[in-house]
Scaffold this motif. Structure first.
Motif, PDB file in Angstrom:
ATOM      1  N   LYS A   3     -14.293 -25.760 -22.899  1.00  0.00           N
ATOM      2  CA  LYS A   3     -14.641 -24.348 -23.079  1.00  0.00           C
ATOM      3  C   LYS A   3     -16.099 -24.059 -22.740  1.00  0.00           C
ATOM      4  O   LYS A   3     -16.537 -22.919 -22.833  1.00  0.00           O
ATOM      5  CB  LYS A   3     -14.378 -23.942 -24.522  1.00  0.00           C
ATOM      6  N   ASP A   4     -16.830 -25.073 -22.342  1.00  0.00           N
ATOM      7  CA  ASP A   4     -18.248 -24.896 -22.020  1.00  0.00           C
ATOM      8  C   ASP A   4     -18.383 -24.240 -20.657  1.00  0.00           C
ATOM      9  O   ASP A   4     -18.006 -24.814 -19.645  1.00  0.00           O
ATOM     10  CB  ASP A   4     -18.954 -26.255 -22.033  1.00  0.00           C
ATOM     11  N   GLU A   5     -18.916 -23.026 -20.643  1.00  0.00           N
ATOM     12  CA  GLU A   5     -19.073 -22.286 -19.385  1.00  0.00           C
ATOM     13  C   GLU A   5     -20.172 -22.876 -18.509  1.00  0.00           C
ATOM     14  O   GLU A   5     -20.197 -22.650 -17.304  1.00  0.00           O
ATOM     15  CB  GLU A   5     -19.406 -20.820 -19.673  1.00  0.00           C
ATOM     16  N   ASN A   6     -21.080 -23.626 -19.102  1.00  0.00           N
ATOM     17  CA  ASN A   6     -22.209 -24.163 -18.353  1.00  0.00           C
ATOM     18  C   ASN A   6     -22.002 -25.599 -17.875  1.00  0.00           C
ATOM     19  O   ASN A   6     -22.896 -26.181 -17.285  1.00  0.00           O
ATOM     20  CB  ASN A   6     -23.482 -24.112 -19.210  1.00  0.00           C
ATOM     21  N   ARG A   7     -20.837 -26.147 -18.141  1.00  0.00           N
ATOM     22  CA  ARG A   7     -20.632 -27.542 -17.734  1.00  0.00           C
ATOM     23  C   ARG A   7     -20.449 -27.599 -16.228  1.00  0.00           C
ATOM     24  O   ARG A   7     -20.008 -26.635 -15.598  1.00  0.00           O
ATOM     25  CB  ARG A   7     -19.438 -28.149 -18.452  1.00  0.00           C
ATOM     26  N   PRO A   8     -20.829 -28.724 -15.646  1.00  0.00           N
ATOM     27  CA  PRO A   8     -20.635 -28.849 -14.197  1.00  0.00           C
ATOM     28  C   PRO A   8     -19.145 -28.868 -13.862  1.00  0.00           C
ATOM     29  O   PRO A   8     -18.346 -29.512 -14.560  1.00  0.00           O
ATOM     30  CB  PRO A   8     -21.303 -30.180 -13.846  1.00  0.00           C
TER      31      PRO A   8
END
Length: 103
Positions: free
Chosen positions: A85-90
């Motif tokens: 759910k991390d929008e900033n993950r690569p």
């Protein structure tokens, strides 16, 4: 003749006393004014020092808050957001393996 000279000296002496009294009164008023200004300046200095102390406390707390906010960078191991759910993950890229049909 001596009496006339004494009378003139007495007049001059009274004028001198009057002049000295005025001068003394003026100096006393000037000194009282200076003391009053000095007291006002001292109070202003105390107020400014108090304000500086409060500002230093505020700066200290803001620096601490800034330090805490900058803290360690979040990643999937220390984040409260799961990686899915991390929008900033690569984003995963497409596989670099060659297609099996072309071998």
């Amino acid at each position: 003749m001596y009496t006339e000279a004494a009378k003139m000296d007495n007049k001059d002496f009274l004028k001198l006393v009057e002049i000295l009294e005025r001068e003394s009164a003026a100096r006393i008023a000037s000194e009282a004014s200076r003391i009053s200004e000095s007291t006002a300046f001292q109070q202003t200095i105390k107020d400014l020092n108090s304000t500086i102390e409060k500002l230093n406390e505020t700066i200290g707390s803001l620096l601490e808050e800034n330090r805490l906010l900058k803290g360690p960078k979040k990643n999937s191991r220390n984040s409260s957001v799961p990686p899915s759910k991390d929008e900033n993950r690569p984003q995963k890229t497409s596989s670099l393996r060659p297609l099996q049909g072309n071998m």
